[in-house]
Write an enzyme that holds these catalytic residues in place. Structure first.
Site, short mmCIF file in Angstrom:
data_model
loop_
_atom_site.label_atom_id
_atom_site.label_comp_id
_atom_site.label_asym_id
_atom_site.label_seq_id
_atom_site.Cartn_x
_atom_site.Cartn_y
_atom_site.Cartn_z
N ASP A 8 -8.40 -3.51 5.75
CA ASP A 8 -8.65 -3.31 7.17
C ASP A 8 -9.69 -2.19 7.31
OD1 ASP A 8 -7.34 -0.87 6.90
OD2 ASP A 8 -5.84 -1.25 8.46
N CYS A 64 -5.70 -0.32 3.00
CA CYS A 64 -5.69 0.06 4.42
C CYS A 64 -5.64 1.58 4.42
CB CYS A 64 -4.55 -0.60 5.20
SG CYS A 64 -2.88 -0.09 4.77
N THR A 66 -3.22 3.83 4.66
CA THR A 66 -2.19 4.36 3.75
C THR A 66 -1.92 3.43 2.57
OG1 THR A 66 -0.52 3.20 5.02
CG2 THR A 66 -0.96 5.51 5.63
N HIS A 97 6.55 -3.19 -15.43
CA HIS A 97 7.91 -3.50 -14.99
C HIS A 97 7.97 -4.56 -13.90
CE1 HIS A 97 9.87 0.52 -16.50
NE2 HIS A 97 9.12 -0.07 -17.42
N HIS A 132 12.68 -7.05 -17.59
CA HIS A 132 11.97 -7.00 -16.31
C HIS A 132 11.77 -8.41 -15.73
CE1 HIS A 132 11.44 -2.84 -17.20
NE2 HIS A 132 10.78 -3.11 -18.31
C1 RB5 Z 1 -4.99 1.76 10.88
O1 RB5 Z 1 -5.26 2.83 11.71
C2 RB5 Z 1 -3.82 2.09 9.97
O2 RB5 Z 1 -2.63 2.06 10.68
C3 RB5 Z 1 -3.78 1.14 8.80
O3 RB5 Z 1 -4.98 1.23 8.09
C4 RB5 Z 1 -2.69 1.38 7.79
O4 RB5 Z 1 -2.65 2.71 7.37
C5 RB5 Z 1 -1.37 0.84 8.12
O5 RB5 Z 1 -0.41 0.88 7.35
#
Ligand code: RB5
Length: 146
Positions: A8, A64, A66, A97, A132
């Protein structure tokens, strides 16, 4: 080996860095997004998961902000084992694993070099099988029932 990339907007910059890095060694298919304009991570996580399950590529790396949202989305595709990895040790263990077939990275939390180290470790570590595999079989059985 062919590798799918998808992100994203929060993961776009890191996807581009990893794409440049991997393009010399691997065949890459980039499923987007192609800019920092806001998009929804489920669209890209699910698309990457389906591409792996349909045999378009051997593995995928998704990004993304996080790494959390896009890994959750990818893991909704039956047969996908997407692992959000914060360091090299996680990356190795997710292969040894868990036989992770998708690596998820947080674009807002990793330096380019940290991400490259994680990607290298992940791509170059094999699944250990044995006990595993028995555990993964339980997940497969659950997926087939639901
Ligand atoms: C987008 O702002 C953010 O929420 C997305 O990139 C991600 O971190 C979601 O888990």
């Amino acid at each position: 080996m062919k590798i799918i990339l998808a992100a994203d907007h929060g993961g776009f910059d890191l996807k581009e860095i990893i794409k440049d890095y991997l393009s010399e060694k691997y065949e890459i298919e980039d499923l987007g997004t192609y800019s920092t304009s806001s998009v929804d991570y489920p669209d890209y996580g699910i698309k990457a998961g389906e591409a792996v399950i349909n045999g378009v590529a051997d593995k995928a790396i998704v990004f993304c902000g996080t790494g959390i949202g896009i890994s959750i989305a990818a893991n909704k595709v039956p047969g996908i084992r997407a692992a959000l990895c914060h360091n090299v040790e996680y990356a190795k263990l997710s292969r040894q694993h868990n036989d992770a077939n998708i690596l998820a990275l947080g674009g807002r939390f990793l330096s380019p070099q940290e991400a490259i180290n994680i990607v290298e470790a992940w791509l170059n570590t094999d699944f250990e099988g044995d006990r595993h595999q028995k555990r993964l079989n339980k997940i497969n059985v659950y997926e087939r029932k639901h």
